[in-house]
Design a protein around this motif. Structure first.
Motif, PDB file in Angstrom:
ATOM      1  N   UNK A   1      -1.990  -4.755  41.686  1.00  0.00           N
ATOM      2  CA  UNK A   1      -0.924  -5.561  42.375  1.00  0.00           C
ATOM      3  C   UNK A   1       0.401  -4.802  41.866  1.00  0.00           C
ATOM      4  N   UNK A   2       0.634  -4.251  40.711  1.00  0.00           N
ATOM      5  CA  UNK A   2       1.640  -3.627  40.172  1.00  0.00           C
ATOM      6  C   UNK A   2       1.854  -2.154  40.482  1.00  0.00           C
ATOM      7  N   UNK A   3       0.756  -1.845  41.420  1.00  0.00           N
ATOM      8  CA  UNK A   3       0.772  -0.046  41.448  1.00  0.00           C
ATOM      9  C   UNK A   3       1.952   0.247  42.520  1.00  0.00           C
TER      10      UNK A   3
ATOM     11  N   UNK B   1      -4.945 -12.574  32.225  1.00  0.00           N
ATOM     12  CA  UNK B   1      -4.490 -13.070  33.646  1.00  0.00           C
ATOM     13  C   UNK B   1      -3.533 -12.151  34.341  1.00  0.00           C
ATOM     14  N   UNK B   2      -2.775 -11.484  33.278  1.00  0.00           N
ATOM     15  CA  UNK B   2      -1.841 -10.488  34.013  1.00  0.00           C
ATOM     16  C   UNK B   2      -2.067  -9.239  33.946  1.00  0.00           C
ATOM     17  N   UNK B   3      -3.040  -9.036  32.836  1.00  0.00           N
ATOM     18  CA  UNK B   3      -3.615  -7.469  32.562  1.00  0.00           C
ATOM     19  C   UNK B   3      -5.025  -7.088  33.077  1.00  0.00           C
ATOM     20  N   UNK B   4      -5.379  -7.981  33.659  1.00  0.00           N
ATOM     21  CA  UNK B   4      -6.679  -7.616  34.253  1.00  0.00           C
ATOM     22  C   UNK B   4      -6.619  -6.501  35.428  1.00  0.00           C
ATOM     23  N   UNK B   5      -7.487  -5.993  35.564  1.00  0.00           N
ATOM     24  CA  UNK B   5      -7.574  -4.852  36.781  1.00  0.00           C
ATOM     25  C   UNK B   5      -7.064  -5.282  37.982  1.00  0.00           C
ATOM     26  N   UNK B   6      -7.513  -6.339  38.646  1.00  0.00           N
ATOM     27  CA  UNK B   6      -6.811  -6.910  39.715  1.00  0.00           C
ATOM     28  C   UNK B   6      -5.429  -6.959  39.647  1.00  0.00           C
ATOM     29  N   UNK B   7      -4.954  -7.588  38.672  1.00  0.00           N
ATOM     30  CA  UNK B   7      -3.509  -7.953  38.256  1.00  0.00           C
ATOM     31  C   UNK B   7      -2.823  -6.372  38.274  1.00  0.00           C
ATOM     32  N   UNK B   8      -3.319  -5.499  37.591  1.00  0.00           N
ATOM     33  CA  UNK B   8      -2.715  -4.113  37.464  1.00  0.00           C
ATOM     34  C   UNK B   8      -2.645  -3.487  38.778  1.00  0.00           C
TER      35      UNK B   8
ATOM     36  N   UNK C   1       3.650 -17.352  39.948  1.00  0.00           N
ATOM     37  CA  UNK C   1       2.981 -16.226  39.227  1.00  0.00           C
ATOM     38  C   UNK C   1       3.625 -15.013  39.368  1.00  0.00           C
ATOM     39  N   UNK C   2       5.071 -15.084  39.649  1.00  0.00           N
ATOM     40  CA  UNK C   2       5.895 -13.780  40.053  1.00  0.00           C
ATOM     41  C   UNK C   2       5.938 -12.858  38.963  1.00  0.00           C
TER      42      UNK C   2
END
Ligand code: HEM
Length: 173
Positions: free
Chosen positions: A16-18, A7-14, A125-126
Protein backbone atom coordinates in the motif's frame (compact mmCIF):
# COMPACT_ATOMS: atom_id res chain seq x y z
CA UNK A 1 5.36 -2.63 19.69
CA UNK A 2 6.16 -6.19 18.59
CA UNK A 3 2.44 -6.96 18.33
CA UNK A 4 1.69 -3.71 16.54
CA UNK A 5 4.60 -3.53 14.07
CA UNK A 6 3.52 -6.38 11.74
CA UNK A 7 0.18 -4.59 11.19
CA UNK A 8 1.87 -1.78 9.29
CA UNK A 9 5.06 -3.49 8.14
CA UNK A 10 3.64 -6.76 6.76
CA UNK A 11 4.03 -7.24 2.97
CA UNK A 12 0.36 -6.38 2.27
CA UNK A 13 0.74 -3.10 4.16
CA UNK A 14 4.04 -2.32 2.42
CA UNK A 15 2.35 -2.83 -0.95
CA UNK A 16 0.00 0.00 0.00
CA UNK A 17 2.93 2.39 0.49
CA UNK A 18 4.53 1.78 -2.93
CA UNK A 19 2.50 4.41 -4.83
CA UNK A 20 3.19 7.07 -2.24
CA UNK A 21 6.90 6.18 -2.06
CA UNK A 22 7.10 6.39 -5.83
CA UNK A 23 5.47 9.83 -5.93
CA UNK A 24 7.86 11.08 -3.24
CA UNK A 25 10.84 9.54 -5.11
CA UNK A 26 9.84 11.29 -8.35
CA UNK A 27 9.42 14.63 -6.62
CA UNK A 28 12.71 14.11 -4.81
CA UNK A 29 14.55 13.36 -8.07
CA UNK A 30 12.98 16.40 -9.76
CA UNK A 31 13.84 18.72 -6.87
CA UNK A 32 17.31 17.46 -5.97
CA UNK A 33 18.88 15.30 -8.71
CA UNK A 34 17.60 16.56 -12.05
CA UNK A 35 19.92 18.86 -13.98
CA UNK A 36 22.80 18.51 -11.51
CA UNK A 37 26.33 17.82 -12.78
CA UNK A 38 27.24 16.08 -9.58
CA UNK A 39 25.32 14.97 -6.48
CA UNK A 40 26.24 13.57 -3.07
CA UNK A 41 23.85 10.72 -2.47
CA UNK A 42 23.98 10.18 1.31
CA UNK A 43 22.51 13.53 2.43
CA UNK A 44 19.97 13.41 -0.40
CA UNK A 45 18.96 9.84 0.51
CA UNK A 46 18.53 11.06 4.09
CA UNK A 47 16.08 13.68 2.89
CA UNK A 48 14.15 11.10 0.86
CA UNK A 49 14.06 8.52 3.69
CA UNK A 50 12.92 11.10 6.21
CA UNK A 51 10.21 12.36 3.87
CA UNK A 52 8.84 8.80 3.39
CA UNK A 53 9.02 8.11 7.15
CA UNK A 54 7.16 11.35 7.98
CA UNK A 55 4.46 10.37 5.51
CA UNK A 56 4.08 6.71 6.55
CA UNK A 57 4.35 7.33 10.29
CA UNK A 58 2.67 10.73 10.67
CA UNK A 59 1.00 11.66 7.34
CA UNK A 60 3.09 14.83 7.24
CA UNK A 61 2.70 16.41 3.79
CA UNK A 62 4.19 19.89 3.85
CA UNK A 63 7.80 19.77 2.50
CA UNK A 64 8.70 22.95 4.42
CA UNK A 65 7.49 21.46 7.72
CA UNK A 66 9.31 18.17 6.97
CA UNK A 67 12.52 20.01 6.08
CA UNK A 68 12.44 21.99 9.35
CA UNK A 69 11.66 18.83 11.33
CA UNK A 70 14.53 16.98 9.60
CA UNK A 71 17.08 19.64 10.62
CA UNK A 72 16.17 19.20 14.28
CA UNK A 73 16.08 15.44 13.81
CA UNK A 74 19.61 15.46 12.32
CA UNK A 75 20.93 17.11 15.50
CA UNK A 76 19.15 14.45 17.53
CA UNK A 77 20.62 11.62 15.41
CA UNK A 78 24.14 13.10 15.68
CA UNK A 79 23.70 13.30 19.45
CA UNK A 80 23.03 9.56 19.62
CA UNK A 81 26.39 8.75 18.05
CA UNK A 82 28.42 11.18 20.14
CA UNK A 83 30.55 11.15 23.25
CA UNK A 84 28.04 11.48 26.10
CA UNK A 85 29.36 14.68 27.65
CA UNK A 86 26.58 17.11 28.43
CA UNK A 87 28.39 20.45 28.10
CA UNK A 88 27.37 23.54 26.11
CA UNK A 89 28.50 23.29 22.47
CA UNK A 90 28.83 19.49 22.41
CA UNK A 91 26.86 17.34 19.91
CA UNK A 92 25.46 15.46 22.92
CA UNK A 93 23.96 18.66 24.41
CA UNK A 94 22.64 19.67 20.98
CA UNK A 95 21.11 16.18 20.64
CA UNK A 96 19.34 16.43 23.99
CA UNK A 97 17.95 19.85 23.09
CA UNK A 98 16.88 18.57 19.68
CA UNK A 99 15.15 15.55 21.23
CA UNK A 100 13.11 17.90 23.43
CA UNK A 101 12.08 19.87 20.36
CA UNK A 102 11.23 16.73 18.38
CA UNK A 103 9.11 15.41 21.27
CA UNK A 104 7.34 18.78 21.52
CA UNK A 105 6.58 18.70 17.79
CA UNK A 106 5.38 15.10 18.04
CA UNK A 107 3.16 15.91 21.03
CA UNK A 108 1.52 18.74 19.06
CA UNK A 109 0.90 16.38 16.13
CA UNK A 110 -0.51 13.72 18.51
CA UNK A 111 -2.88 16.17 20.20
CA UNK A 112 -4.17 17.42 16.84
CA UNK A 113 -4.58 13.85 15.60
CA UNK A 114 -6.62 12.90 18.67
CA UNK A 115 -9.02 15.73 17.86
CA UNK A 116 -9.16 14.70 14.19
CA UNK A 117 -9.83 11.07 15.11
CA UNK A 118 -12.56 12.04 17.58
CA UNK A 119 -14.23 14.21 14.93
CA UNK A 120 -13.87 11.52 12.26
CA UNK A 121 -11.72 13.76 10.04
CA UNK A 122 -9.06 11.07 9.50
CA UNK A 123 -9.21 7.32 8.89
CA UNK A 124 -8.34 5.11 11.89
CA UNK A 125 -5.80 3.20 9.80
CA UNK A 126 -4.39 6.26 8.03
CA UNK A 127 -0.85 5.88 9.37
CA UNK A 128 1.24 4.44 12.18
CA UNK A 129 0.31 7.30 14.51
CA UNK A 130 -3.42 6.55 14.21
CA UNK A 131 -2.72 2.85 14.82
CA UNK A 132 -0.80 3.71 17.98
CA UNK A 133 -3.45 6.09 19.26
CA UNK A 134 -6.17 3.49 18.85
CA UNK A 135 -4.18 0.47 20.05
CA UNK A 136 -4.83 -0.90 23.55
CA UNK A 137 -2.68 -3.12 25.76
CA UNK A 138 -3.75 -6.42 27.42
CA UNK A 139 -5.74 -4.42 30.01
CA UNK A 140 -7.62 -2.41 27.40
CA UNK A 141 -5.67 0.78 28.16
CA UNK A 142 -4.57 3.22 25.48
CA UNK A 143 -0.91 4.26 25.27
CA UNK A 144 -0.24 7.68 26.78
CA UNK A 145 0.83 10.54 24.55
CA UNK A 146 4.46 10.75 25.68
CA UNK A 147 4.85 7.00 25.28
CA UNK A 148 3.54 7.27 21.71
CA UNK A 149 5.87 10.22 20.98
CA UNK A 150 8.81 8.10 22.22
CA UNK A 151 7.75 5.13 20.10
CA UNK A 152 7.41 7.24 16.95
CA UNK A 153 10.79 8.77 17.76
CA UNK A 154 12.25 5.26 18.07
CA UNK A 155 10.82 4.25 14.70
CA UNK A 156 12.13 7.43 13.05
CA UNK A 157 15.60 6.71 14.44
CA UNK A 158 15.41 2.98 13.57
CA UNK A 159 14.40 3.61 9.98
CA UNK A 160 16.57 6.65 9.25
CA UNK A 161 20.31 5.89 8.96
CA UNK A 162 19.62 2.21 8.23
CA UNK A 163 17.46 2.81 5.17
CA UNK A 164 19.58 5.81 4.10
CA UNK A 165 22.79 3.74 4.19
CA UNK A 166 21.09 0.92 2.20
CA UNK A 167 19.93 3.33 -0.49
CA UNK A 168 23.37 4.95 -0.68
CA UNK A 169 25.12 1.57 -1.07
CA UNK A 170 22.63 0.57 -3.77
CA UNK A 171 23.48 3.71 -5.74
CA UNK A 172 27.21 3.22 -5.09
CA UNK A 173 27.34 -0.40 -6.25
C1 HEM B 1 17.64 -1.26 5.57
C2 HEM B 1 17.03 -0.78 6.63
C3 HEM B 1 17.14 -1.38 8.02
C4 HEM B 1 18.14 -2.10 8.60
C5 HEM B 1 19.48 -2.51 8.00
C6 HEM B 1 17.68 -2.43 9.94
C7 HEM B 1 18.39 -3.18 10.86
C8 HEM B 1 17.91 -3.63 12.06
C9 HEM B 1 18.57 -4.55 12.95
C10 HEM B 1 19.93 -5.17 12.69
C11 HEM B 1 17.76 -4.74 14.02
C12 HEM B 1 18.01 -5.67 15.20
C13 HEM B 1 18.70 -4.93 16.30
C14 HEM B 1 18.97 -5.89 17.45
O1 HEM B 1 18.02 -6.38 18.04
O2 HEM B 1 20.14 -6.12 17.73
C15 HEM B 1 16.58 -3.93 13.83
C16 HEM B 1 15.54 -3.86 14.73
C17 HEM B 1 14.47 -3.03 14.59
N1 HEM B 1 14.21 -2.21 13.53
FE1 HEM B 1 15.32 -2.08 11.84
N2 HEM B 1 16.45 -1.88 10.14
C18 HEM B 1 16.07 -1.24 9.01
C19 HEM B 1 14.91 -0.53 8.80
C20 HEM B 1 13.95 -0.30 9.75
C21 HEM B 1 12.78 0.50 9.56
C22 HEM B 1 12.41 1.24 8.25
C23 HEM B 1 12.10 0.50 10.74
C24 HEM B 1 10.82 1.19 11.12
C25 HEM B 1 9.82 1.35 10.32
C26 HEM B 1 12.82 -0.33 11.67
C27 HEM B 1 12.45 -0.59 12.95
C28 HEM B 1 13.05 -1.51 13.77
C29 HEM B 1 12.54 -1.90 15.09
C30 HEM B 1 11.27 -1.36 15.76
C31 HEM B 1 13.42 -2.85 15.59
C32 HEM B 1 13.31 -3.58 16.92
C33 HEM B 1 12.48 -4.82 16.70
C34 HEM B 1 12.31 -5.62 17.96
O3 HEM B 1 13.23 -5.64 18.80
O4 HEM B 1 11.27 -6.26 18.09
N3 HEM B 1 13.94 -0.80 11.03
N4 HEM B 1 16.69 -3.27 12.64
Amino acid sequence: MRKMLPTFLKPEALQGYIGMMDVIAQRHFEDSWQGKEEITVFPLAKGYTFWVACKVFLSMEDPAQISKFSQTFNDLASGIFSIPINLPGTPFRRGIKASEMVRKELMAIIKQRKIDLAQGNVAPNQDILSHMLLATNENGQFLNELNIADKVLGLLIGGYDTATASITFIVRY
